[in-house]
Design a protein around this motif. Structure first.
Motif, PDB file in Angstrom:
ATOM      1  N   TRP A 120       0.849  -1.179   0.000  1.00  0.00           N
ATOM      2  CA  TRP A 120       0.000   0.000   0.000  1.00  0.00           C
ATOM      3  C   TRP A 120       0.892   1.239   0.000  1.00  0.00           C
ATOM      4  N   ILE A 121       0.532   2.219  -0.829  1.00  0.00           N
ATOM      5  CA  ILE A 121       1.335   3.425  -0.996  1.00  0.00           C
ATOM      6  C   ILE A 121       0.556   4.623  -0.466  1.00  0.00           C
ATOM      7  N   LYS A 122       1.185   5.363   0.456  1.00  0.00           N
ATOM      8  CA  LYS A 122       0.581   6.593   0.960  1.00  0.00           C
ATOM      9  C   LYS A 122       0.706   7.694  -0.083  1.00  0.00           C
ATOM     10  N   LEU A 123      -0.365   8.487  -0.217  1.00  0.00           N
ATOM     11  CA  LEU A 123      -0.335   9.587  -1.158  1.00  0.00           C
ATOM     12  C   LEU A 123      -0.549  10.896  -0.408  1.00  0.00           C
ATOM     13  N   SER A 124       0.410  11.790  -0.513  1.00  0.00           N
ATOM     14  CA  SER A 124       0.300  13.113   0.106  1.00  0.00           C
ATOM     15  C   SER A 124       0.338  14.149  -1.010  1.00  0.00           C
ATOM     16  N   LEU A 125      -0.730  14.915  -1.141  1.00  0.00           N
ATOM     17  CA  LEU A 125      -0.858  15.852  -2.243  1.00  0.00           C
ATOM     18  C   LEU A 125      -0.474  17.268  -1.827  1.00  0.00           C
ATOM     19  N   PRO A 126       0.313  17.959  -2.636  1.00  0.00           N
ATOM     20  CA  PRO A 126       0.555  19.390  -2.385  1.00  0.00           C
ATOM     21  C   PRO A 126      -0.714  20.176  -2.730  1.00  0.00           C
ATOM     22  N   PRO A 127      -0.778  21.447  -2.317  1.00  0.00           N
ATOM     23  CA  PRO A 127      -2.010  22.222  -2.487  1.00  0.00           C
ATOM     24  C   PRO A 127      -2.504  22.350  -3.929  1.00  0.00           C
ATOM     25  N   SER A 128      -1.602  22.355  -4.900  1.00  0.00           N
ATOM     26  CA  SER A 128      -2.008  22.562  -6.292  1.00  0.00           C
ATOM     27  C   SER A 128      -2.274  21.254  -7.037  1.00  0.00           C
ATOM     28  N   SER A 129      -2.295  20.133  -6.328  1.00  0.00           N
ATOM     29  CA  SER A 129      -2.443  18.840  -6.977  1.00  0.00           C
ATOM     30  C   SER A 129      -3.767  18.166  -6.640  1.00  0.00           C
ATOM     31  N   PHE A 130      -4.152  17.263  -7.532  1.00  0.00           N
ATOM     32  CA  PHE A 130      -5.342  16.439  -7.379  1.00  0.00           C
ATOM     33  C   PHE A 130      -4.928  14.996  -7.681  1.00  0.00           C
ATOM     34  N   VAL A 131      -5.830  14.069  -7.424  1.00  0.00           N
ATOM     35  CA  VAL A 131      -5.556  12.686  -7.813  1.00  0.00           C
ATOM     36  C   VAL A 131      -6.690  12.214  -8.716  1.00  0.00           C
ATOM     37  N   PHE A 132      -6.313  11.617  -9.821  1.00  0.00           N
ATOM     38  CA  PHE A 132      -7.262  11.041 -10.773  1.00  0.00           C
ATOM     39  C   PHE A 132      -7.294   9.536 -10.549  1.00  0.00           C
ATOM     40  N   ILE A 133      -8.500   8.950 -10.472  1.00  0.00           N
ATOM     41  CA  ILE A 133      -8.658   7.527 -10.168  1.00  0.00           C
ATOM     42  C   ILE A 133      -9.517   6.858 -11.228  1.00  0.00           C
ATOM     43  N   VAL A 134      -9.042   5.742 -11.750  1.00  0.00           N
ATOM     44  CA  VAL A 134      -9.801   4.931 -12.696  1.00  0.00           C
ATOM     45  C   VAL A 134     -10.831   4.106 -11.919  1.00  0.00           C
ATOM     46  N   GLY A 135     -12.080   4.143 -12.365  1.00  0.00           N
ATOM     47  CA  GLY A 135     -13.126   3.343 -11.750  1.00  0.00           C
ATOM     48  C   GLY A 135     -13.385   2.053 -12.512  1.00  0.00           C
ATOM     49  N   ASP A 136     -14.188   1.174 -11.912  1.00  0.00           N
ATOM     50  CA  ASP A 136     -14.504  -0.111 -12.530  1.00  0.00           C
ATOM     51  C   ASP A 136     -15.131   0.054 -13.915  1.00  0.00           C
ATOM     52  N   SER A 137     -15.999   1.058 -14.064  1.00  0.00           N
ATOM     53  CA  SER A 137     -16.692   1.237 -15.341  1.00  0.00           C
ATOM     54  C   SER A 137     -15.723   1.612 -16.458  1.00  0.00           C
ATOM     55  N   LEU A 138     -14.717   2.426 -16.146  1.00  0.00           N
ATOM     56  CA  LEU A 138     -13.722   2.774 -17.159  1.00  0.00           C
ATOM     57  C   LEU A 138     -12.836   1.573 -17.475  1.00  0.00           C
ATOM     58  N   MET A 139     -12.532   0.777 -16.470  1.00  0.00           N
ATOM     59  CA  MET A 139     -11.756  -0.425 -16.725  1.00  0.00           C
ATOM     60  C   MET A 139     -12.512  -1.348 -17.687  1.00  0.00           C
ATOM     61  N   ALA A 140     -13.822  -1.524 -17.449  1.00  0.00           N
ATOM     62  CA  ALA A 140     -14.626  -2.370 -18.331  1.00  0.00           C
ATOM     63  C   ALA A 140     -14.710  -1.773 -19.730  1.00  0.00           C
ATOM     64  N   TRP A 141     -14.914  -0.447 -19.810  1.00  0.00           N
ATOM     65  CA  TRP A 141     -14.971   0.219 -21.115  1.00  0.00           C
ATOM     66  C   TRP A 141     -13.682   0.002 -21.897  1.00  0.00           C
ATOM     67  N   SER A 142     -12.538   0.026 -21.213  1.00  0.00           N
ATOM     68  CA  SER A 142     -11.237  -0.126 -21.883  1.00  0.00           C
ATOM     69  C   SER A 142     -10.896  -1.586 -22.158  1.00  0.00           C
ATOM     70  N   ASN A 143     -11.840  -2.482 -21.894  1.00  0.00           N
ATOM     71  CA  ASN A 143     -11.621  -3.919 -22.091  1.00  0.00           C
ATOM     72  C   ASN A 143     -10.462  -4.428 -21.231  1.00  0.00           C
ATOM     73  N   GLY A 144     -10.392  -3.900 -20.010  1.00  0.00           N
ATOM     74  CA  GLY A 144      -9.392  -4.362 -19.058  1.00  0.00           C
ATOM     75  C   GLY A 144      -8.024  -3.745 -19.218  1.00  0.00           C
ATOM     76  N   ARG A 145      -7.848  -2.885 -20.207  1.00  0.00           N
ATOM     77  CA  ARG A 145      -6.539  -2.266 -20.378  1.00  0.00           C
ATOM     78  C   ARG A 145      -6.209  -1.358 -19.181  1.00  0.00           C
ATOM     79  N   MET A 146      -7.176  -0.588 -18.743  1.00  0.00           N
ATOM     80  CA  MET A 146      -6.955   0.305 -17.611  1.00  0.00           C
ATOM     81  C   MET A 146      -7.214  -0.434 -16.303  1.00  0.00           C
ATOM     82  N   HIS A 147      -6.533   0.002 -15.267  1.00  0.00           N
ATOM     83  CA  HIS A 147      -6.567  -0.680 -13.978  1.00  0.00           C
ATOM     84  C   HIS A 147      -7.415   0.109 -12.991  1.00  0.00           C
TER      85      HIS A 147
END
Length: 321
Positions: free
Chosen positions: A215-242
């Motif tokens: 497990w990796i801890k994520l600490s974001l600076p004030p100007s940053s965001f985190v983008f997360i792939v969801g299950d629906s996008l993984m299915a849309w990509s035919n499993g290419r995306m995680h």
């Protein structure tokens, strides 16, 4: 416990000051490739973006704290029959966690209705701050969606990724017992298409590596965001995306607040991989399915029994080899 090792988390800079991000330029396609690789190899990435003023982010968390300071009976008025919509809190499996979610949050009337339910006399500061933040995050999401389409050569097919509405979720994580490292939110994957999250500089978000080794801890600076792939996008990509599994672990002496926008496929949406992403090397991995059917399944007893890895999508729509 989360790892503090030198695991290289992808960081992608989409700041207007770093380069002009005109679609079709060499810089654009270079960034598209990096976005795709991060989504495929990690399922998340840190996103640097300067079109959201730091003052707007700070004001968003200020009005969020004001919301969570309302009496419990007032917060409980935010009721929604859909799982994990409306107000969620006081739950024994996540005693430190409470949140509220607003459907169609980029719609002014929808957000006004929510605001007047919480504050009958209205609250212009809350309304205007939140709608401003959500609209900025919507613009960012649209840019990343276009990058994903272009990265797979699908940019001229605007309908390749399903139509979505925005769900806003704002969360509070209370103080853990002194000196303890405890669960704030259970490990899970997001069922939606994507999520973009930011926090108030109190860390706690952790991601499981794709190989499930740590497990990796994520600490974001004030100007940053985190983008997360969801299950629906993984299915849309035919499993290419995680679809990345993540959790929140709390320690220390500060509460944590986070804000996220989720791209939710509109009701009736059928999730299917574009024909361009299915071939001999990449056979079809998932059956076509209706998004709302999947979300209902994901909270069912059957799903809980099948959820060795919290990846309900495989037991729901996976095609056996």
């Amino acid at each position: 416990m989360g790892s503090d090792s030198h695991y290289q988390i992808p960081t992608i800079d989409l700041s207007t000051s770093s380069a002009k991000l005109a679609r079709g330029t060499e810089k654009w396609f270079s960034l598209c490739k990096r976005v795709r690789e991060a989504c495929e190899n990690y399922g998340f990435f840190e996103l640097v973006y300067d079109k959201i003023p730091l003052e707007l982010s700070a004001e968003s968390f200020s009005v969020t704290r004001e919301f969570f300071s309302l009496p419990l009976e007032t917060k409980k008025q935010d009721v929604n029959p859909k799982s994990f919509h409306g107000y969620y809190g006081q739950h024994p499996v996540a005693p430190l966690y409470e949140s509220f979610a607003i459907e169609d949050a980029s719609n002014y009337e929808s957000l006004t209705s929510f605001t007047e339910k919480m504050w009958p006399d209205g609250h212009d500061q809350f309304l205007n701050t939140v709608i401003g933040m959500v609209n900025k995050l919507d613009e960012l999401h649209e840019m990343i969606e276009m990058m994903i389409l272009d990265s797979y050569g699908l940019g001229e097919n605007q309908d390749s990724i399903m139509a979505c509405e925005t769900k806003l979720r704002v969360s509070r994580y209370g103080l853990p017992p002194s000196g303890e490292y405890v669960n704030g939110l259970n490990a899970h994957t997001d069922k939606q298409l994507t999520a973009i999250l930011c926090d108030d500089q109190v860390s706690g978000l952790e991601f499981e590596t794709k190989d499930k080794s740590q497990w990796i801890k994520l600490s974001l600076p004030p100007s940053s965001f985190v983008f997360i792939v969801g299950d629906s996008l993984m299915a849309w990509s035919n499993g290419r995306m995680h679809s990345a599994k993540h959790r929140v672990m709390m320690c220390g002496e500060k509460e944590r607040y986070s804000l996220g926008v989720f791209a939710i496929p509109v009701e009736g949406t059928i999730i299917k991989a574009p024909k361009e992403l299915v071939d001999e090397e990449h056979p079809q991995l998932f059956k076509d399915f209706e998004y709302m059917d999947f979300t209902k399944y994901s909270t069912s007893e059957e799903a809980m029994a099948a959820a060795e890895s919290a990846m309900h999508i495989w037991s729901f729509a996976g095609i056996s080899s």
